[in-house]
Design an enzyme around this catalytic site. Structure first.
Site, PDB file in Angstrom:
ATOM      1  N   HIS A  62       0.875  -1.180   0.000  1.00 43.04           N
ATOM      2  CA  HIS A  62       0.000   0.000   0.000  1.00 43.04           C
ATOM      3  C   HIS A  62       0.907   1.223   0.000  1.00 43.04           C
ATOM      4  O   HIS A  62       1.510   1.545   1.032  1.00 43.04           O
ATOM      5  CB  HIS A  62      -0.895   0.016   1.246  1.00 43.04           C
ATOM      6  CG  HIS A  62      -1.769  -1.191   1.390  1.00 43.04           C
ATOM      7  ND1 HIS A  62      -3.093  -1.207   0.992  1.00 43.04           N
ATOM      8  CD2 HIS A  62      -1.513  -2.424   1.893  1.00 43.04           C
ATOM      9  CE1 HIS A  62      -3.618  -2.402   1.253  1.00 43.04           C
ATOM     10  NE2 HIS A  62      -2.673  -3.153   1.801  1.00 43.04           N
ATOM     11  N   ASP A 302       2.415  -6.915   2.717  1.00 39.21           N
ATOM     12  CA  ASP A 302       1.310  -6.072   3.186  1.00 39.21           C
ATOM     13  C   ASP A 302       1.856  -4.782   3.803  1.00 39.21           C
ATOM     14  O   ASP A 302       1.381  -4.319   4.843  1.00 39.21           O
ATOM     15  CB  ASP A 302       0.405  -6.820   4.168  1.00 39.21           C
ATOM     16  CG  ASP A 302      -0.937  -6.103   4.391  1.00 39.21           C
ATOM     17  OD1 ASP A 302      -1.236  -5.164   3.621  1.00 39.21           O
ATOM     18  OD2 ASP A 302      -1.657  -6.468   5.336  1.00 39.21           O
ATOM     19  N   HIS A 306       1.766   3.914   8.260  1.00 43.78           N
ATOM     20  CA  HIS A 306       1.072   5.034   8.898  1.00 43.78           C
ATOM     21  C   HIS A 306       2.112   5.838   9.668  1.00 43.78           C
ATOM     22  O   HIS A 306       3.139   5.305  10.084  1.00 43.78           O
ATOM     23  CB  HIS A 306      -0.006   4.542   9.875  1.00 43.78           C
ATOM     24  CG  HIS A 306      -1.088   3.738   9.229  1.00 43.78           C
ATOM     25  ND1 HIS A 306      -2.056   4.304   8.426  1.00 43.78           N
ATOM     26  CD2 HIS A 306      -1.356   2.411   9.268  1.00 43.78           C
ATOM     27  CE1 HIS A 306      -2.882   3.351   7.998  1.00 43.78           C
ATOM     28  NE2 HIS A 306      -2.473   2.205   8.498  1.00 43.78           N
TER      29      HIS A 306
END
Length: 443
Positions: A62, A302, A306
């Site tokens: 991501h 994965d 953040h």
């Protein structure tokens, strides 16, 4: 004029058919010869004492662009990839705006081309609204396939109902990837979250939540006769169950589910918080059994960064996700050196496996005519992973301070020496990957 652009000499080359001393010759970004190579090259790279693996492909990252670039973007995420020995990535659609239309998808392809440091493919998000377009969207150049969230995670992509998932499966022809957690059960169990206690995360998102959804998903795959790819398996039960359904279901496991256990919550607090969660040792060992017996097909990091501020919120307001693309190779090579899996099995799960499952054209093994994607590693080198080494905009790793044996020393993408001995050598030449099920017609 030199016969070859580059010859990589004297390495132990690990391929689908075994490993042994060999040279690799490259011209025009392609592999043109393997074996003992005599000939002139513009550059000869002596790799004595090193292992050369087919370029590692991380099939779940991501990179947060567009919309969430305060924590990552395509450039910073791919920089972390190449610094960690990864030559290609599949990037996920839960961005802002969501990657669910031709326009948003093609905008990401344009944003990544010649800006990302590694090669790439992007998933298209499957939704209730775009099901009518998915048959076309999944065949767009650079598309890894359709990704569906059956349980809520970061972003607003969600198809929680069987009818919605069935409609998506009926619409498409390629293998689709799924985040498999039962959203209905997650809603019912929210009261089990204990404020300030991230160790309650795997109580809320229990093994039963994952198993319920995976069972539903396999039944829908059988009903529709379609192929599914179940992402980030986190439970022993799912590994045992999916062993009986390998004709329709392929299986991804992650380094963090193979490395961390329930003690991570004491050590790392919310920095260990992931969806699906890190669980106790019983599940970790069950996932390792899946690696050993072949039920687990591939590794994906994965990578879900953040900021520290977002992670430091009190649970459950803290964000789920951790960095992983840069640490995939060293953490797994450490497991290889510890005897948990063979180097050949690691290669199977990071290059041959993605090639086999997704039909990547020209990548995933060493063969004449294939892209010259090489991950060069020193299996004896001991290094300590640190937050300072991490290139992600998030600037932290759950493995800060962990010493590993086995380290990436070179990342070669289509013959370009991108990373060498920890330095970025050739920046920003990333191109979309090609797929056998989505090759453009030429006439």
């Amino acid at each position: 004029m030199a016969q070859y652009d580059t010859i990589f000499k004297n390495a132990t080359v690990v391929n689908h058919d075994g490993e042994g001393l060999a040279d690799i010759a490259v011209k025009g970004g392609k592999i043109v010869a393997l074996g003992t190579i005599i000939g002139e090259a513009a550059e000869v790279v002596d790799c004595k004492g090193l292992h050369i693996l087919p370029g590692v492909i991380d099939t779940q990252v991501h990179f947060r662009e567009p919309g969430l670039t305060h924590k990552e973007d395509l450039e910073t995420g791919s920089l972390g990839a190449v610094m960690g020995g990864v030559t290609g990535v599949f990037e996920m659609p839960n961005t802002n705006p969501l990657t669910t239309t031709r326009e948003t998808f093609e905008a990401k392809i344009a944003a990544g081309t010649n800006r990302m440091h590694c090669d790439f493919a992007f998933y298209i998000g499957g939704t209730h609204e775009n099901v009518g377009e998915l048959a076309v969207l999944e065949k767009l150049p650079g598309c890894a396939g359709v990704k569906v969230f059956m349980g809520s995670s970061t972003g607003s992509l969600l198809v929680q109902d069987d009818a919605g998932v069935e409609a998506i499966l009926r619409a498409i022809s390629r293998r689709a990837a799924f985040h498999s957690e039962d959203e209905y059960m997650l809603e019912e169990r929210k009261h089990l979250r204990v404020p300030g206690d991230p160790s309650s995360h795997p109580v809320w998102r229990s093994p039963e939540v994952a198993m319920s959804c995976t069972t539903r998903l396999v039944n829908l795959a059988r009903k529709t006769g379609k192929r599914i790819h179940v992402l980030h398996i986190s439970t022993e039960q799912e590994i045992v169950y999916l062993a009986e359904h390998k004709d329709v279901a392929s299986v991804e496991v992650t380094p963090h589910h193979l490395t961390l256990d329930e003690t991570a919550y004491t050590r790392l607090g919310t920095y260990a918080q992931m969806n699906p969660p890190v669980r106790d040792k019983i599940h970790r060992e069950g996932i390792w059994k899946g690696v050993e017996n072949g039920v687990a097909d591939i590794l994906g990091s994965d990578h879900a960064p953040h900021t520290r501020e977002e992670k430091d919120h009190e649970y459950p307001a803290s964000h789920s996700g951790m960095t992983g693309v840069q640490t995939l190779v060293p953490t797994m090579l450490d497991h290889v050196n510890a005897g948990k899996l063979s180097l050949q099995r690691f290669v199977d799960m990071t290059s041959h496996g993605p090639n086999r499952l997704f039909g990547i054209a020209g990548k995933g093994r060493f063969a004449v005519g294939y892209d010259a994607d090489l991950t060069i590693v020193d299996m004896k080198r001991r290094e300590t992973i640190t937050n300072e080494w991490i290139k992600s905009r998030a600037s932290w790793t759950p493995y800060d301070g962990v010493t590993v044996t086995g380290w990436p020393v070179g990342t070669i993408v289509r013959g370009n020496k991108v990373m060498w001995q920890g330095e970025l050598v050739t920046p920003s030449k990333g191109q979309p990957m090609r797929f056998l099920e989505a090759l453009p017609a030429q006439g």
